[in-house]
Design an enzyme around this catalytic site. Sequence first.
Site, PDB file in Angstrom:
ATOM      1  N   ALA A  72       0.836  -1.204   0.000  1.00 20.83           N
ATOM      2  CA  ALA A  72       0.000   0.000   0.000  1.00 20.83           C
ATOM      3  C   ALA A  72       0.863   1.243   0.000  1.00 20.83           C
ATOM      4  CB  ALA A  72      -0.924  -0.010   1.223  1.00 20.83           C
TER       5      ALA A  72
ATOM      6  N   LYS B 107      -6.455  -8.596  -4.078  1.00 20.82           N
ATOM      7  CA  LYS B 107      -6.727  -9.938  -4.550  1.00 20.82           C
ATOM      8  C   LYS B 107      -5.946 -10.961  -3.743  1.00 20.82           C
ATOM      9  CE  LYS B 107      -4.578  -7.961  -7.727  1.00 20.82           C
ATOM     10  NZ  LYS B 107      -3.590  -7.320  -6.834  1.00 20.82           N
TER      11      LYS B 107
ATOM     12  N   LEU C 163      -4.940  -5.892   3.383  1.00 19.89           N
ATOM     13  CA  LEU C 163      -4.676  -6.810   4.485  1.00 19.89           C
ATOM     14  C   LEU C 163      -4.322  -8.209   3.961  1.00 19.89           C
ATOM     15  CD1 LEU C 163      -7.664  -5.826   6.824  1.00 19.89           C
ATOM     16  CD2 LEU C 163      -5.287  -5.037   6.955  1.00 19.89           C
TER      17      LEU C 163
END
Length: 325
Positions: A16, A98, A75
């Site tokens: 991220a 995914k 996550l």
Amino acid sequence: MQEPVRWGVLGAANFAREQMARAIHMAEGADLVALATSDPAKAEGFRAFQPRLRVHDSYEALLADPEVEAIYIPLPNHLHVEWTIRAAEAGKHVLCEKPIAMAEEEFDRLIAARDRAGVLVAEAYMIVHHPQWQRARELVQGGAIGALRHVDAAFSYHLTDMGNIRNRPETGGGSLPDIGVYTFGSTRFVTGEEPEAIEHAHVRRENGVDVFAHVVARFPSFTWSGFTAMRMAPRQEVVFHGERGVLRVAPAPFNAGVHDLAQLTIEIGHERRTERWPTANHYVLQVEAFGRSLREGVPYPCPLEWSRGTQRMIDMVLAAERGRA
């Protein structure tokens, strides 16, 4: 001018920080406004490119933030369904990494939560937004290589850190959930076909996760073979073999701009033509497509119903593996 979609990131994962949060920050029609992490040190890596970022010390606090419209979830795999549903129930649109689920039947819960809340929920399957894959679909479905007869797909990398979530069964690790979504999903996207049967599935496991999976499948109009691996030298390639020609999406069909240059090559007889996209960023394009769906009502190209088909193929492979046991 339309208001930008206000985004929050649920967790300070390295991916991220390095890719998706930056993509949200860069995308037109998007504004990265909040992050959830209990570690202030991790937040600093995000504030380096977005100084005005609000940081919440819990996931629940981010979901309760009235300024946040959309949530990006990076996550570990086993937490995707739970937090996607919780975010949707909080009235947030969701883009989840995914695989968004670990089994096909989990999509029932995701779709039901999406429909109850009236929000957009999607898997972060970025490659369908990249022009190299849109061009591949156009060429194959347009008959540029004649009738498609066979597809080969390969995706491998070498990961020996046993603490990594990809190497841990309790966090949904394994090559099939991590990168099978690419070898299977890219074929489905380009051809518009779904697998009829898995004819061979050789899966090698270590520490409870698959580290190699070689699969042979049958689609309605072509055969398919490919592998995913977490203990082999890095390689990425998908080849569409038709009656008239061959289309190769390589050397970076899945990590364009990171692994290598995005390009495809089409070979018809002795003629070869290569097309390249050196600057396209599929993460940015994905965020912008999500925003257009929210602000303009443009159909999102990768809805849950489509992503469900890739998970179905993964489940078919695992069922075939069990049948050989």
